[in-house]
Design an enzyme around this catalytic site. Structure first.
Site, short mmCIF file in Angstrom:
data_model
loop_
_atom_site.label_atom_id
_atom_site.label_comp_id
_atom_site.label_asym_id
_atom_site.label_seq_id
_atom_site.Cartn_x
_atom_site.Cartn_y
_atom_site.Cartn_z
N PRO A 83 0.84 -1.21 0.00
CA PRO A 83 0.00 0.00 0.00
C PRO A 83 0.87 1.25 0.00
O PRO A 83 1.82 1.35 0.77
CB PRO A 83 -0.77 -0.12 1.32
N SER A 112 -3.87 1.53 -0.24
CA SER A 112 -3.52 2.33 0.94
C SER A 112 -4.75 2.98 1.55
O SER A 112 -5.61 3.51 0.84
CB SER A 112 -2.52 3.41 0.54
N LEU A 134 -5.49 -0.28 6.34
CA LEU A 134 -6.25 0.69 7.12
C LEU A 134 -5.34 1.64 7.89
O LEU A 134 -4.40 1.21 8.56
CB LEU A 134 -7.14 -0.07 8.11
N TYR A 135 -5.66 2.92 7.79
CA TYR A 135 -5.15 3.91 8.74
C TYR A 135 -6.34 4.34 9.58
O TYR A 135 -7.42 4.62 9.05
CB TYR A 135 -4.56 5.13 8.01
N THR A 161 -2.07 -0.62 9.65
CA THR A 161 -0.65 -0.24 9.75
C THR A 161 -0.38 0.32 11.15
O THR A 161 -1.06 1.25 11.60
CB THR A 161 -0.29 0.78 8.65
N ARG A 170 10.97 12.68 7.35
CA ARG A 170 11.61 12.36 6.06
C ARG A 170 12.43 13.58 5.63
O ARG A 170 11.89 14.59 5.17
CB ARG A 170 10.54 12.06 5.02
N LYS A 220 0.40 -4.48 9.97
CA LYS A 220 1.57 -4.16 9.13
C LYS A 220 2.52 -3.27 9.92
O LYS A 220 2.12 -2.19 10.38
CB LYS A 220 1.11 -3.45 7.86
N HIS A 244 8.36 -0.11 7.11
CA HIS A 244 7.75 0.94 6.29
C HIS A 244 8.76 1.43 5.23
O HIS A 244 8.81 2.61 4.89
CB HIS A 244 7.29 2.10 7.17
N GLY A 276 10.36 -4.31 2.28
CA GLY A 276 11.46 -3.43 2.66
C GLY A 276 12.70 -3.73 1.84
O GLY A 276 13.50 -4.60 2.22
N GLY A 277 12.84 -3.05 0.73
CA GLY A 277 14.04 -3.20 -0.09
C GLY A 277 14.00 -4.35 -1.08
O GLY A 277 14.95 -4.56 -1.82
C1 LIG Z 1 5.51 6.67 -1.49
C2 LIG Z 1 5.20 5.67 -0.43
C3 LIG Z 1 4.00 5.76 0.24
C4 LIG Z 1 3.67 4.81 1.23
N1 LIG Z 1 2.44 4.89 1.84
C5 LIG Z 1 2.07 3.90 2.69
C6 LIG Z 1 0.75 3.87 3.19
O1 LIG Z 1 -0.10 4.69 2.86
N2 LIG Z 1 0.44 2.87 4.07
C7 LIG Z 1 1.35 1.91 4.45
O2 LIG Z 1 1.02 1.04 5.24
N3 LIG Z 1 2.61 1.92 3.95
C8 LIG Z 1 2.98 2.87 3.08
N4 LIG Z 1 4.24 2.84 2.54
C9 LIG Z 1 5.16 1.74 2.88
C10 LIG Z 1 4.99 0.55 1.91
O3 LIG Z 1 3.74 -0.06 2.08
C11 LIG Z 1 6.06 -0.52 2.14
O4 LIG Z 1 6.05 -0.92 3.49
C12 LIG Z 1 7.47 -0.10 1.74
O5 LIG Z 1 7.45 0.84 0.69
C13 LIG Z 1 8.25 -1.33 1.33
O6 LIG Z 1 9.55 -1.04 1.00
P1 LIG Z 1 10.08 -0.88 -0.53
O7 LIG Z 1 9.54 0.41 -1.02
O8 LIG Z 1 11.55 -0.84 -0.33
O9 LIG Z 1 9.61 -2.06 -1.33
C14 LIG Z 1 4.59 3.78 1.55
C15 LIG Z 1 5.80 3.71 0.86
C16 LIG Z 1 6.11 4.62 -0.12
C17 LIG Z 1 7.42 4.46 -0.87
#
Ligand SMILES: Cc1cc2nc3c(=O)[nH]c(=O)nc-3n(C[C@H](O)[C@H](O)[C@H](O)COP(=O)(O)O)c2cc1C
Length: 348
Positions: A83, A112, A134-135, A161, A170, A220, A244, A276-277
């Site tokens: 998401p 998301s 869900l948020y 989450t 950030r 999450k 995240h 994550g990565g």
């Molecule tokens: C631009 C962006 C927005 C994100 N928004 C959410 C979100 O709305 N809810 C959430 O649970 N995680 C969010 N995340 C985290 C992602 O769900 C995920 O955990 C993370 O991007 C995984 O790592 P990766 O980008 O290295 O694959 C976001 C990540 C990015 C890059």
């Protein structure tokens, strides 16, 4: 992709470069960046590259089986679109366009909870399997109303989450004096009436959520065995190991490093997702070998959206799927089921 067509992009780095060229610098950095020193962000990648794959030779690799299930939902391969909020910054049709791309690539999509679109509209854009993140951006009444719509729209699970008590610092955005929420202000309301509600969440809210929806629930952002155990005891069916993508708490373990202890604590009582990565087919193999049922992909898919909308999303997922298939054949494993940690070796 139609057979015989020349693909616009043929590797994942090409897609990332195209997105980088195309997107405003602040938007690219919002996607790419992490919190504070970005140590967690870097660790995610570093920890994955420290795991080597031990291949087995002379295994008949003509048939490779990628099928699996998550919360009993059949999936054509063990990858999910993570998401992500703020997608409108990456494409004018944001979440809807992402849903189209995920559907085209036959890939489980998590929408998301920070979406700016009505959940019904996003659901209609993707005939394939989808789940909702869900948020808690409002009180319980607000969440209950949202969940009723989520259930009615065909989402198959709800995943809360739990690593956004407050928004991470950030620094790429802070240094640029750029606020993603302000940049999205022209989009439909991306959040609920009280985003600060997240800060007061406790295990009581998990029990309430479990009572309130008939869908299976997930959490999450779990990074420890203790929390995973407690979640399973609370009836959570999906444990999502995640930091995240390094965007929230800095200086944590890499999620792939946290995974084995969580897998041990869960002991088969819930399905596990990790993210994550993870950005290559070989990374997916590593997550599965350590016990995840599926690997979620964030930025690698996001760059597809930024580079070429739904086509870019489908292209990125198609390349990742091809990489996964190739690498499984090359390491002598013919199914994503039954991979085990002995496939991996830690190298430094
Ligand atoms: C631009 C962006 C927005 C994100 N928004 C959410 C979100 O709305 N809810 C959430 O649970 N995680 C969010 N995340 C985290 C992602 O769900 C995920 O955990 C993370 O991007 C995984 O790592 P990766 O980008 O290295 O694959 C976001 C990540 C990015 C890059």
């Amino acid at each position: 992709m139609v057979a015989g067509m020349i693909a616009k992009f043929v590797t994942l780095p090409e897609i990332r470069q195209a997105a980088r060229r195309r997107l405003p610098r602040e938007v690219y950095n919002f996607g790419a960046g992490g919190a504070e020193t970005e140590t967690t962000l870097r660790r995610n990648r570093r920890a994955l590259s420290r795991l080597a794959i031990r291949q087995q030779i002379l295994v008949d690799a003509r048939e490779i089986d990628l099928e699996t299930t998550l919360l009993d939902v059949p999936l054509s391969w063990p990858v999910a679109v993570a998401p992500m909020g703020g997608l409108v910054l990456f494409h004018p049709e944001g979440d809807v366009e992402m849903a189209r791309g995920a559907g085209r690539a036959d890939t489980l999509q998590f929408l998301s909870g920070a979406t700016g679109w009505p959940v019904e509209e996003v659901a209609a854009a993707n005939p394939g399997p989808k789940m909702f993140q869900l948020y808690h951006h409002g009180d319980r009444g607000w969440v209950a109303d949202l969940l009723a719509r989520v259930e009615a729209s065909g989402y198959l699970a709800v995943c809360l989450t739990v690593d956004v008590q407050v928004y991470g610092r950030r620094e790429r955005d802070i240094v640029a004096r750029w606020d993603p929420r302000a940049a999205m202000s022209s989009a439909p309301n991306p959040r609920g009436p009280d985003p600060d509600y997240q800060a007061r969440l406790t295990w009581d809210d998990v029990a309430w959520l479990k009572k309130t929806t008939r869908l299976p629930i997930g959490l999450k952002g779990i990074m420890t065995a203790e929390d995973a155990r407690r979640a399973v005891e609370a009836g959570v069916g999906l444990i999502w190991v995640s930091n995240h993508g390094g965007r929230q708490l800095d200086q944590t373990q890499a999620s792939v490093e946290a995974l084995p202890a969580v897998v041990g604590a869960v002991a088969g009582r819930a399905d596990i997702v990790v993210d994550g990565g993870f950005s290559r087919g070989t990374d997916v193999i590593k997550g599965l070998a350590l016990g995840a049922k599926a690997v979620a992909i964030g930025r690698t898919v996001l760059w597809g959206l930024g580079a070429d909308g739904a086509d870019g999303v489908a292209c990125a997922l198609g390349i990742l799927r091809a990489e996964l298939r190739t690498s499984l054949a090359l390491c002598g494993r013919t199914s994503v089921k039954g991979l085990s940690p002995d496939l991996l070796l830690r190298v430094d």
